[in-house]
Design a protein around this motif. Structure first.
Motif, PDB file in Angstrom:
ATOM      1  N   PRO A 700       0.854  -1.189   0.000  1.00 33.29           N
ATOM      2  CA  PRO A 700       0.000   0.000   0.000  1.00 33.29           C
ATOM      3  C   PRO A 700       0.890   1.239   0.000  1.00 33.29           C
ATOM      4  N   ALA A 701       0.698   2.091  -0.958  1.00 31.75           N
ATOM      5  CA  ALA A 701       1.551   3.275  -1.080  1.00 31.75           C
ATOM      6  C   ALA A 701       0.798   4.346  -1.831  1.00 31.75           C
ATOM      7  N   PRO A 702       1.075   5.615  -1.531  1.00 29.35           N
ATOM      8  CA  PRO A 702       0.427   6.685  -2.291  1.00 29.35           C
ATOM      9  C   PRO A 702       0.836   6.605  -3.752  1.00 29.35           C
ATOM     10  N   SER A 703      -0.079   6.945  -4.618  1.00 30.45           N
ATOM     11  CA  SER A 703       0.079   6.679  -6.039  1.00 30.45           C
ATOM     12  C   SER A 703       0.896   7.746  -6.749  1.00 30.45           C
ATOM     13  N   ALA A 704       1.833   7.287  -7.569  1.00 31.93           N
ATOM     14  CA  ALA A 704       2.551   8.208  -8.444  1.00 31.93           C
ATOM     15  C   ALA A 704       1.758   8.480  -9.707  1.00 31.93           C
ATOM     16  N   SER A 705       0.789   7.582 -10.018  1.00 25.68           N
ATOM     17  CA  SER A 705       0.009   7.778 -11.245  1.00 25.68           C
ATOM     18  C   SER A 705      -1.138   6.783 -11.402  1.00 25.68           C
ATOM     19  N   VAL A 706      -1.063   5.610 -10.781  1.00 27.61           N
ATOM     20  CA  VAL A 706      -2.060   4.567 -11.029  1.00 27.61           C
ATOM     21  C   VAL A 706      -2.722   4.155  -9.721  1.00 27.61           C
ATOM     22  N   ILE A 707      -3.802   3.400  -9.847  1.00 27.02           N
ATOM     23  CA  ILE A 707      -4.488   2.939  -8.645  1.00 27.02           C
ATOM     24  C   ILE A 707      -3.566   2.010  -7.858  1.00 27.02           C
ATOM     25  N   PHE A 779     -17.806   0.841 -19.283  1.00 24.91           N
ATOM     26  CA  PHE A 779     -17.149   1.338 -18.074  1.00 24.91           C
ATOM     27  C   PHE A 779     -17.904   2.557 -17.551  1.00 24.91           C
ATOM     28  N   LYS A 780     -18.199   2.540 -16.262  1.00 25.37           N
ATOM     29  CA  LYS A 780     -18.977   3.621 -15.670  1.00 25.37           C
ATOM     30  C   LYS A 780     -18.118   4.843 -15.366  1.00 25.37           C
ATOM     31  N   ALA A 781     -16.819   4.624 -15.190  1.00 13.05           N
ATOM     32  CA  ALA A 781     -15.890   5.729 -14.926  1.00 13.05           C
ATOM     33  C   ALA A 781     -14.511   5.322 -15.413  1.00 13.05           C
ATOM     34  N   ALA A 782     -13.730   6.330 -15.795  1.00 15.18           N
ATOM     35  CA  ALA A 782     -12.395   6.050 -16.350  1.00 15.18           C
ATOM     36  C   ALA A 782     -11.378   7.028 -15.780  1.00 15.18           C
ATOM     37  N   GLY A 783     -10.153   6.533 -15.635  1.00 14.98           N
ATOM     38  CA  GLY A 783      -9.028   7.382 -15.242  1.00 14.98           C
ATOM     39  C   GLY A 783      -7.925   7.240 -16.267  1.00 14.98           C
ATOM     40  N   ALA A 784      -7.496   8.363 -16.845  1.00 14.44           N
ATOM     41  CA  ALA A 784      -6.454   8.332 -17.875  1.00 14.44           C
ATOM     42  C   ALA A 784      -5.336   9.278 -17.472  1.00 14.44           C
ATOM     43  N   GLY A 785      -4.187   8.722 -17.134  1.00 17.56           N
ATOM     44  CA  GLY A 785      -3.047   9.527 -16.743  1.00 17.56           C
ATOM     45  C   GLY A 785      -2.120   9.761 -17.916  1.00 17.56           C
ATOM     46  N   ALA A 786      -1.758  11.012 -18.170  1.00 20.38           N
ATOM     47  CA  ALA A 786      -0.822  11.393 -19.238  1.00 20.38           C
ATOM     48  C   ALA A 786      -1.129  10.687 -20.551  1.00 20.38           C
ATOM     49  N   PRO A 787      -2.366  10.806 -21.046  1.00 17.55           N
ATOM     50  CA  PRO A 787      -2.726  10.084 -22.264  1.00 17.55           C
ATOM     51  C   PRO A 787      -2.297  10.822 -23.528  1.00 17.55           C
ATOM     52  N   VAL A 788      -1.853  10.089 -24.521  1.00 14.00           N
ATOM     53  CA  VAL A 788      -1.709  10.663 -25.856  1.00 14.00           C
ATOM     54  C   VAL A 788      -3.086  10.595 -26.497  1.00 14.00           C
ATOM     55  N   GLU A 888       6.774  14.072  -5.790  1.00 18.03           N
ATOM     56  CA  GLU A 888       6.566  14.571  -4.435  1.00 18.03           C
ATOM     57  C   GLU A 888       5.539  13.707  -3.704  1.00 18.03           C
ATOM     58  N   ARG A 889       5.906  13.262  -2.499  1.00 22.95           N
ATOM     59  CA  ARG A 889       5.001  12.392  -1.745  1.00 22.95           C
ATOM     60  C   ARG A 889       3.684  13.103  -1.400  1.00 22.95           C
ATOM     61  N   LYS A 890       3.742  14.393  -1.110  1.00 20.37           N
ATOM     62  CA  LYS A 890       2.513  15.128  -0.802  1.00 20.37           C
ATOM     63  C   LYS A 890       1.541  15.057  -1.969  1.00 20.37           C
ATOM     64  N   ASN A 891       2.057  15.121  -3.203  1.00 19.12           N
ATOM     65  CA  ASN A 891       1.194  15.054  -4.379  1.00 19.12           C
ATOM     66  C   ASN A 891       0.686  13.633  -4.613  1.00 19.12           C
ATOM     67  N   LYS A 892       1.520  12.652  -4.307  1.00 18.23           N
ATOM     68  CA  LYS A 892       1.077  11.260  -4.425  1.00 18.23           C
ATOM     69  C   LYS A 892      -0.087  10.980  -3.483  1.00 18.23           C
ATOM     70  N   LYS A 893       0.010  11.485  -2.265  1.00 17.85           N
ATOM     71  CA  LYS A 893      -1.083  11.291  -1.304  1.00 17.85           C
ATOM     72  C   LYS A 893      -2.352  11.974  -1.802  1.00 17.85           C
ATOM     73  N   ASP A 894      -2.187  13.173  -2.349  1.00 20.26           N
ATOM     74  CA  ASP A 894      -3.338  13.902  -2.860  1.00 20.26           C
ATOM     75  C   ASP A 894      -4.015  13.134  -3.999  1.00 20.26           C
ATOM     76  N   LEU A 895      -3.213  12.648  -4.943  1.00 18.04           N
ATOM     77  CA  LEU A 895      -3.773  11.891  -6.067  1.00 18.04           C
ATOM     78  C   LEU A 895      -4.473  10.630  -5.578  1.00 18.04           C
ATOM     79  N   SER A 896      -3.900   9.949  -4.604  1.00 16.39           N
ATOM     80  CA  SER A 896      -4.507   8.721  -4.085  1.00 16.39           C
ATOM     81  C   SER A 896      -5.895   8.994  -3.533  1.00 16.39           C
ATOM     82  N   ILE A 897      -6.037  10.085  -2.820  1.00 18.86           N
ATOM     83  CA  ILE A 897      -7.340  10.441  -2.263  1.00 18.86           C
ATOM     84  C   ILE A 897      -8.328  10.750  -3.382  1.00 18.86           C
ATOM     85  N   ARG A 898      -7.897  11.502  -4.376  1.00 15.19           N
ATOM     86  CA  ARG A 898      -8.812  11.895  -5.451  1.00 15.19           C
ATOM     87  C   ARG A 898      -9.190  10.692  -6.321  1.00 15.19           C
ATOM     88  N   LEU A 899      -8.252   9.787  -6.564  1.00 18.06           N
ATOM     89  CA  LEU A 899      -8.590   8.580  -7.328  1.00 18.06           C
ATOM     90  C   LEU A 899      -9.665   7.761  -6.612  1.00 18.06           C
TER      91      LEU A 899
END
Length: 936
Positions: A700-707, A779-788, A888-899
């Motif tokens: 378990p770790a705060p996310s850098a980009s994925v769930i 799919f009822k919801a989608a998450g796309a990180g840094a998509p082309v 930044e770990r602070k941003n990883k924690k933030d993204l984890s919460i929002r995901l």
């Protein structure tokens, strides 16, 4: 109580043994993972075993809290002892002593930061020395660092901060010093000898631990004098090698410590035009300048290239640089700074485009070429220059040849062809003469350990090749062998790579190469027939065998020693360690094997005692100890005991049929106490292929980009991770044809809620998510990180992290179009989600950061604006000054919460948070995070 022979800073403690208690928790008390759990999750960051195998050292790190070190006696049962905040552990040569550093408490440092206390006032590390026989511990505070010899660890040296010793020093005086000073303590582990030296700015041990050099600073008449001294640790004799230079760099001993060399300069570090000479000393008898910078006609002696002796001490390698070109415009003092023109000119004829040149500017300024001082002959030979390319040779060996690889004739094409050719030359180590051997090799030639062969995997031939440097004969090493030596899962529009190799045996007698499953031993001379070291057992049982290197001091495979292998069943993903028959007459002997990931095998130097790690999705990667032939194996650590109180889950390998009829693997993660009669929300995450990671533990770790898979599984989700096979020119449809049938197979099992399925991916996965939701509304919801989103605009973009054009990615690698934009315009259009944005109905969360060095962040903007224009509920998260994946770990924690809030809202019916309903207007930026959920 035992005294130690040292004067400053010592105190003694007895170590108290204790058993690690494991607290059991009932099922009813278990709870799901929460975001606050990340900080205390543990991992093993370092492990060592003493030479005699009697002690194991383990460093346990926490994500956001103080770690600890454990010293574990191999002979005891469950008793161990631990030391808070211990890091950088080592054992002495005789295995009696352990040494390491104790870090300051993180909470204390945080409080000091809050109080705005200057960093130079922060507490320093503490040196820890443990007598493993008497179980006594010694602490020495205010230590900056410590060193031991790389071999024969009978001594240690440590630096005590000069500020701590002389806190009343005048600040102005400190600013005059060109070098940071400290007080150096040198001690033998047994305490029989010690040395204390003040005002030291640099030091280092000889490899064999018999000598030490140091640079001592002396102030006199407002001038600073530097003395370079050698200390014989056996005789305690000291020798001043130089006292007239203002800079000493790249100091190095020969392997036997009989020779010493360094770079010296008469100019101070503040002089930007300081030049260096190469100095040499033999047996502490004196000093001579072997390469004066003024006599080196080719350029300037380079301070950026390491000095190194060959293993036999007959060669001293150093580097040189081209003389700096002078430009009148740059030095014109009649021009004001605001009048100077600043521009980049991109020229079609340039070997590298301007962003790549700028990215490599510092590297280019330090570019150095190898030369060698031949000790016996007493003269210097230049081995390399810009015209022959990059030089490769074996520092430690005394072969007659080096090789040079030159890609400059083909470098201009690198923006779109990453498999450009290289011209291969042999270079005489005695004369420096370079001779062309072969042009435009598609591969990556290297030199064998004893310097007899250049060898490489030839991509066009799907074969391993050796080129005899003496006889200039080319040999196809794998010709005639009935095995697959290329990556047969390769599915991009470029030549496939190899399965790798295990190295060379002593004296370059045999080459060990990997087939798809087995290991082959090949005679490069062709006299002896090839031997299948794994006796065909790999292919017969679908077990992939690979050699393990357990002796880092040897640069070759010692066929006289036991050959340890890793083995993985490529159908079940079970793994373990094996012992090979060097004659290949018997199948590998199983040492340990099972339904887990086994890795990190290390061996005690003096006997067959081993440590390794083992993990599953449910079991943390703990440390284990095994003896001869692994007849007994025991667990040494029990990290993450808090997991017993957490709802976790399980994973299984699943198989499904894709749209073209082939069978593919995937991973299905299930919540704890999974009930097949219930309906679960399911997250779908993927990249390319992940099924081989079946037994990998996921922290378990705060996310850098994925769930974070454990977090979602713990909170009641199924998580499905399908493998994907690609067809050239059809990256988007390939993803759809694998992911959607995989999801349909999971739906057919009856426990997936078809109305609550989400999909998420990052980078290449983010692109695939964006494409798939243009084709289906499952799919009822989608998450796309840094998509082309738009391949036509991305094709001409830049990967700012490297400065490379993005063309190669579409023509040859991951994007898999297989041609230029003008050759295959329809493929670029048809694979681009932006052109089908009007078909998307899936609420989407995008993350694309404004300092992304891989995918230009305007791609995320294009995708978001397409969704916004079509009134699709969508959000774009842009973390300022953040890269492709969050740092930044602070941003990883933030993204984890929002995901989790985003997917919980759509897949579990949880209230939406304020940031989804109201957004965060610019006037509120930095003032609120809006995690609060809106009450129903």
């Amino acid at each position: 109580m035992t005294s130690f022979k040292t004067k400053p800073f010592y105190c003694l403690f007895f170590i108290t043994f204790f058993s690690i208690m494991h607290v059991g928790f009932g099922q009813d008390s278990k709870r799901p993972l929460e975001h606050r759990d990340y900080d205390v999750w543990e991992s093993i960051s370092r492990s060592i075993i003493s030479n005699d195998g009697k002690w194991v050292g383990v460093e346990i790190s926490l994500q956001e809290a103080d770690g600890r070190g454990r010293l574990i006696p191999s002979s005891s049962s469950s008793n161990t002892f631990e030391i808070p905040r211990l890091k950088q552990m080592e054992f002495s040569e005789d295995s009696r002593w352990a040494i390491g550093l104790l870090s300051p408490e993180k909470d204390s440092l945080r409080k000091m930061k809050l109080l705005r206390i200057e960093k130079d006032k922060f507490p320093k590390d503490t040196l820890l020395l443990v007598d493993l026989k008497k179980l006594e511990l010694r602490k020495i505070p205010h230590v900056e660092n410590y060193k031991t010899p790389s071999k024969n660890k009978t001594w240690y040296a440590y630096e005590v901060s000069h500020e701590m010793i002389e806190s009343e020093n005048n600040d102005a005086e400190k600013e005059k010093e060109d070098e940071k000073k400290f007080n150096l303590h040198i001690e033998s582990f047994d305490g029989s000898s010690s040395r204390y030296i003040e005002n030291v700015s640099a030091y280092g041990f000889a490899t064999n631990g018999t000598k030490l050099f140091y640079v001592q600073n002396f102030a006199e008449d407002e001038n600073m004098y530097l003395h370079l001294k050698l200390l014989n640790l056996k005789t305690e004799q000291e020798f001043t090698l130089s006292d007239s230079l203002k800079q000493y760099k790249n100091m190095v001993f020969s392997e036997d410590a009989a020779q010493f060399a360094f770079l010296g300069s008469r100019q101070a570090p503040s002089d930007k035009n300081a030049s260096f000479d190469v100095f040499y000393s033999e047996s502490d008898t004196g000093l001579k300048m072997v390469v004066p910078n003024t006599d080196w006609k080719k350029g300037d002696i380079s301070e950026h290239y390491p000095l190194k002796f060959s293993e036999d001490g007959k060669r001293l390698f150093f580097g040189w640089q081209k003389k700096t070109r002078e430009y009148t415009y740059e030095s014109d003092t009649t021009i004001l700074d605001e009048e100077r023109v600043s521009l980049d000119i991109w020229g079609w004829q340039d070997e590298e485009i301007q962003p790549m040149q700028l990215k490599k500017l510092e590297e280019k300024n330090k570019e150095s070429f190898a030369a060698v001082y031949l000790v016996d002959a007493g003269h210097v030979v230049s081995l390399a220059n810009a015209e022959i390319g990059n030089l490769h040779f074996n520092w430690d060996k005394t072969g007659d040849w080096a090789i040079a690889l030159d890609d400059s004739p083909y470098r201009r094409n690198y923006s779109w062809d990453i498999q450009i050719g290289k011209d291969l030359r042999r270079v005489s180590m005695e004369t420096g003469k370079a001779e062309l051997l072969e042009k435009e090799i598609i591969g990556n030639p290297r030199i064998s350990p004893s310097g007899k062969y250049a060898f490489w995997y030839s991509n066009p031939d799907s074969a391993w090749v050796a080129y005899g440097l003496e006889n200039r004969e080319k040999v196809f090493l794998t010709a005639g062998l009935e095995d697959v030596f290329y990556d047969d899962l390769h599915d991009s529009p470029s030549l496939p790579g190899s399965n790798g190799h295990g190295g060379w045996s002593a004296n370059d007698q045999y080459f060990l190469v990997y087939g798809k499953f087995d290991i082959w031993m090949v005679d490069p001379k062709g006299v002896e027939p090839p031997i299948n070291l794994s006796n065909g057992h790999g292919e017969e049982n679908q077990i992939q065998y690979r050699l393990l290197d357990l002796d880092p001091d040897k640069h070759y495979v010692d066929l006289g020693e036991d050959l340890f292998l890793s083995g993985m069943d490529m159908e079940t993903m079970d793994s373990g360690f094996f012992l090979a028959d060097p004659r290949g007459k018997n199948s590998p002997e199983k040492l340990i094997y099972g339904h887990a990931a086994h890795y990190g095998l290390k061996k005690a130097k003096d006997l067959n005692q081993f440590i390794y790690q083992k993990s599953t999705f449910q079991e943390s990667p703990d440390m284990y100890l095994a003896g001869e032939k692994f007849k007994k194996s025991k667990q040494l650590t029990h990290i993450n005991t808090q997991q017993k109180n957490i709802l976790w889950g399980d994973v299984e390998l699943v198989e499904y049929r894709v749209n073209d009829g082939n069978m593919m693997n995937g991973l299905l993660f299930k919540p704890e106490d999974f009930d097949p009669d219930k309906k679960y929300p399911m997250m779908v995450y993927f990249y390319e292929r992940s099924s081989t990671s079946l037994h990998r533990y996921r922290s378990p770790a705060p996310s850098a980009s994925v769930i974070n898979i454990p977090f979602f599984v713990s909170n009641g989700y199924l998580v499905f991770v399908p493998d994907i096979q690609y067809k050239i020119g059809l990256p988007g449809p390939s993803a759809y044809d694998c992911v959607v049938p995989g999801v349909q197979t999971m739906l057919a099992k009856g426990f997936v809620d078809p109305a609550n399925i989400g999909i998420q991916g990052q980078s290449w996965g983010g692109y695939q998510v964006a494409y798939i939701i243009t084709k289906t509304n499952m799919f009822k919801a989608a998450g796309a990180g840094a998509p082309v989103a738009n391949m036509t605009s991305a094709y001409g973009g830049i990967r700012w992290g490297t400065g490379m054009s993005r063309m190669f990615q579409y023509e040859q690698t991951q994007s898999r179009i297989g041609g230029t934009l003008w050759e295959k315009p329809m493929q670029y259009l048809e694979n681009s989600p932006i052109f089908y944005a009007d078909r998307i109905q899936t609420p989407t969360l995008i993350m694309h950061n404004d300092a992304d060095g891989a995918v230009p962040w305007y791609q995320g903007i294009e995708f978001f604006m397409g969704l916004k224009r079509n009134n699709v509920p969508s959000w774009l998260l842009v973390y300022n000054d953040e890269d492709h994946n969050l740092k930044e770990r602070k941003n990883k924690k933030d993204l984890s919460i929002r995901l989790s809030q985003f997917f919980d809202h759509y897949l579990k019916g949880s209230p939406a948070p304020l940031w989804m309903e109201e957004g965060i207007p610019a006037v509120e930026k930095g003032k609120t995070l809006k995690y609060e959920l809106i009450s129903e």
